[in-house]
Design a protein around this motif. Structure first.
Motif, PDB file in Angstrom:
ATOM      1  N   GLU A  82      -5.047   2.033   0.109  1.00  8.65           N
ATOM      2  CA  GLU A  82      -3.876   2.580   0.208  1.00  8.65           C
ATOM      3  C   GLU A  82      -2.320   2.730   1.533  1.00  8.65           C
ATOM      4  O   GLU A  82      -1.178   2.583   1.368  1.00  8.65           O
ATOM      5  CB  GLU A  82      -3.644   4.353  -0.037  1.00  8.65           C
ATOM      6  N   THR A  83      -3.136   2.838   2.334  1.00  4.69           N
ATOM      7  CA  THR A  83      -1.803   2.987   4.166  1.00  4.69           C
ATOM      8  C   THR A  83      -2.048   1.323   4.080  1.00  4.69           C
ATOM      9  O   THR A  83      -1.008   1.411   4.618  1.00  4.69           O
ATOM     10  CB  THR A  83      -3.331   3.626   4.796  1.00  4.69           C
ATOM     11  N   THR A  84      -2.593   0.794   3.365  1.00  2.59           N
ATOM     12  CA  THR A  84      -2.260  -0.884   3.178  1.00  2.59           C
ATOM     13  C   THR A  84      -1.142  -0.669   2.785  1.00  2.59           C
ATOM     14  O   THR A  84      -0.043  -1.534   3.566  1.00  2.59           O
ATOM     15  CB  THR A  84      -3.511  -1.677   3.015  1.00  2.59           C
ATOM     16  N   ASP A  85      -0.519  -0.321   1.884  1.00  4.41           N
ATOM     17  CA  ASP A  85      -0.038  -0.346   0.749  1.00  4.41           C
ATOM     18  C   ASP A  85       1.130   0.833   1.430  1.00  4.41           C
ATOM     19  O   ASP A  85       2.707   0.147   1.391  1.00  4.41           O
ATOM     20  CB  ASP A  85       0.291   0.368  -0.375  1.00  4.41           C
ATOM     21  N   ALA A  86       1.135   1.386   2.365  1.00  2.00           N
ATOM     22  CA  ALA A  86       2.453   2.252   2.623  1.00  2.00           C
ATOM     23  C   ALA A  86       2.968   1.942   3.738  1.00  2.00           C
ATOM     24  O   ALA A  86       3.704   1.569   4.288  1.00  2.00           O
ATOM     25  CB  ALA A  86       1.648   3.764   3.545  1.00  2.00           C
ATOM     26  N   VAL A  87       1.567   0.810   4.735  1.00  2.00           N
ATOM     27  CA  VAL A  87       2.434   0.269   6.238  1.00  2.00           C
ATOM     28  C   VAL A  87       3.209  -0.821   5.725  1.00  2.00           C
ATOM     29  O   VAL A  87       4.563  -1.495   6.297  1.00  2.00           O
ATOM     30  CB  VAL A  87       0.945  -0.643   6.218  1.00  2.00           C
TER      31      VAL A  87
END
Length: 150
Positions: A82-87
């Motif tokens: 999910e953090t990858t997507d946020a970045v």
């Protein structure tokens, strides 16, 4: 514009490294020759504020950089989180505020390396310095990749 790799990324000039975080975004900047990398104070994101993209763009302008490198967090097996997507969303929004080239680089284990580099310090110091130290490592890794392409 988001590049798929470093092939078309500028080979000279100052660049900025970003370690995105939901609360704190680490920042580091190189010198013109890319021999040295300097940390900058992390960008603090207040609760409720969803993006730091404009602040990154403003800082990039103030630092007179020619490109932006953003650490891309992934699981150890290389899959996205999910953090990858946020970045990735932050980088896409960043394109609204700047036309500088943006490239991602794997940031696996940079936080661990940054904490090791900081050594035994108080928790408050780690919270204040860790993200920008991670950004420094991200930027140094990117410069090494760029230098191999020359």
């Amino acid at each position: 514009m988001i590049l798929s790799n470093f092939n078309d990324f500028p080979r000279s000039g100052r660049i900025i490294g970003i370690d995105w975080g939901a609360r704190r975004t680490g920042v580091a900047v190189s010198d013109n020759e890319r021999q040295f990398v300097f940390t900058r104070p992390a960008i603090i994101t207040p609760h409720g504020d969803k993006s730091v993209a404009k602040q990154i763009a403003d800082l990039a302008r103030a630092e007179n950089v020619v490109g932006i490198v953003i650490g891309l967090p992934k699981y150890m097996d290389g899959t996205s989180s999910e953090t990858t997507d946020a970045v990735r969303r932050c980088a896409a929004e960043l394109c609204i505020y700047t036309d500088l080239p943006i490239v991602f680089i794997d940031e696996t284990l940079t936080s661990a390396a940054a904490q090791e580099k900081l050594g035994k310090v108080r928790i408050s110091d780690i919270k204040r310095e860790l993200d920008s130290e991670s950004a420094r490592i991200i930027l140094e890794n990117a410069i090494a990749v760029i230098n191999r392409l020359k």
